[in-house]
Design an enzyme around this catalytic site. Structure first.
Site, PDB file in Angstrom:
ATOM      1  CG  ASP A 124      -1.977   1.064   1.167  1.00 44.62           C
ATOM      2  OD1 ASP A 124      -3.162   0.723   1.271  1.00 44.62           O
ATOM      3  OD2 ASP A 124      -1.632   2.262   1.027  1.00 44.62           O
ATOM      4  CG  ASP A 153      -2.842   3.484  -2.413  1.00 40.79           C
ATOM      5  OD1 ASP A 153      -3.875   2.805  -2.260  1.00 40.79           O
ATOM      6  OD2 ASP A 153      -2.241   4.034  -1.476  1.00 40.79           O
ATOM      7  CD  GLU A 154      -5.858  -1.141  -1.046  1.00 44.72           C
ATOM      8  OE1 GLU A 154      -5.531  -1.847  -0.092  1.00 44.72           O
ATOM      9  OE2 GLU A 154      -6.927  -0.511  -1.101  1.00 44.72           O
TER      10      GLU A 154
END
Ligand code: TTP
Ligand code: MG
Length: 378
Positions: A32, A130-131
């Site tokens: 993350d 974003d992960e």
């Protein structure tokens, strides 16, 4: 047998044994990015490094509407958080630098991060901008996974100037908790023997899907930590929470059992929504916003090599009255001109002349074309 769920009610097995028996063999990492949108801005404007930085709506000296998308860790020291009204953020930290989001830049950075993660060749599932999860089960043990996580962090930092946190665990849900544990820049390894010790002291609200209301119900039952939930009588839980109780208790026992789903299946929809600074019936303002949303969404479709078949337009009027309308296309597309026409048509069908608070566009029902010919339904 439990007549409703077709399974034995949970017997008082020691929670120390459960995770090992159900998840043996899996090594999952959750990556993350740290304060993602803010970090992308700092990366391209180094003079912002170390400063409180808030990405979101214009604060207009406390009178702004809309919310915080994210903020740098320096701004978090003042209590600023994602999804907080921007006016509240301004009250907490008037001296922060406030920037509007630049989605195309974040999508480009996201694509670069995901390309690095993909390059390691493990099964991967991107779950948001974003992960992502990687299934490192082919590795021999958790020490090897930690070494790889360090290499991933270094590569992302060197190539993109961005920082990420990594969680390593035998299950997805614990890996996600672990990546959050030592942010920013941390690597947290939760090997099977250390799983109960890591998971059980955490508050129950750390389980995804448990909000304030459910947390209050748990409190009333004497359940404060994930460990309390793991050991609680399952029939009592089912009485309060229905079927979900079984799943929730399994998560609490560190045994969610879900693996990493191969990439093609992850994206269900892509959407953008914008709240106007003031409710408006000015067609040029509304049209400009819709155009921005279409451009961002088309960029994201191209990055992910996706086409969609269902387009949904959402309008929220003053007073929160919301209407939406969808249209199915005969063929999948990511053609901006066609999308623009469709949005225009749906807008004309939906619009009733009142002032508008929010507009949004959503694409769903994706197809991913691979090597020109093959079409994989997603
Ligand atoms: P997150 O990973 O939740 O947050 P983050 O990366 O900013 O910070 P952290 O270090 O805690 O992981 O979300 C990723 C991006 O998604 C974030 O940078 C901005 C966007 N976002 C929103 O726009 N609104 C939101 O409410 C949240 C939570 C995130
Ligand atoms: Mg993040």
């Amino acid at each position: 047998m439990n007549p409703v769920f077709g399974m034995e009610p949970a017997t008082p097995v020691s929670p120390d044994i459960l995770p090992l028996s159900r998840t043996l063999g899996q090594i999952i990492i959750h990556v993350d990015m740290d304060s993602f949108y803010a970090s992308v801005e700092v990366q391209r404007r180094p003079e912002l490094a170390g400063k409180p930085l808030v990405i979101g709506a214009n604060p207009k000296e406390g009178r702004g509407r809309g919310v915080v998308s994210t903020c740098s860790y320096e701004a978090r020291k003042f209590g600023v958080r994602s999804a907080m009204p921007i006016s509240q953020a301004y009250l907490l930290c008037p001296d922060a630098v406030y920037l509007p989001p630049d989605f195309p830049a974040y999508l480009r950075a996201s694509a670069a991060v995901m390309a690095i993660l993909r390059s390691y060749g493990y099964r991967m599932e991107q779950v948001s901008i974003d992960e992502a999860y990687l299934d490192l089960s082919p590795l021999e043990n958790f020490s090897h996974a930690r070494a790889l996580a360090t290499e991933i962090q270094n590569t992302i930092r060197q190539r993109l100037g961005l920082s990420c946190s990594v969680g390593i665990a035998p299950t997805r849900s614990v890996a996600k908790r672990a990546s959050d544990f030592q942010k920013p820049g941390g690597i947290t390894v939760v090997s099977p023997p250390s799983l109960p010790g890591f998971l059980h002291p955490l508050p129950v609200r750390k389980i995804p899907g448990i909000g304030r209301k459910a947390e209050q119900l748990f409190f009333e039952m004497g359940i404060r930590t994930i460990g309390d939930l793991a050991c609680h009588d399952i029939q009592d839980l089912i009485g309060r929470f229905g079927r979900n109780a079984v799943f929730l208790q399994q998560i609490a026992q560190g045994a969610d059992g879900r693996g990493v789903v191969a990439e093609e299946q992850d994206a269900k929809s892509l959407s953008r929504e914008t709240t106007f600074d003031a409710d408006t019936d000015d067609m040029s303002i509304i049209g400009t916003k819709l155009e921005e949303q279409i451009v961002e969404l088309c960029t994201e479709l191209a990055e992910r090599q996706l086409r969609f078949r269902i387009l949904t337009l959402k309008i929220r009027y003053s007073g929160f009255f919301t209407r939406s309308r969808s249209r199915s296309l005969p063929h999948s597309t990511r053609e901006p001109a066609l999308i623009r026409n469709l949005v225009r048509t749906l807008f004309c069908e939906l619009y009733d002349g009142r002032k508008i608070r929010l507009v949004g566009v959503r694409f769903s029902s994706f197809e991913k074309r691979q090597q020109g010919q093959v079409t994989l339904p997603v």
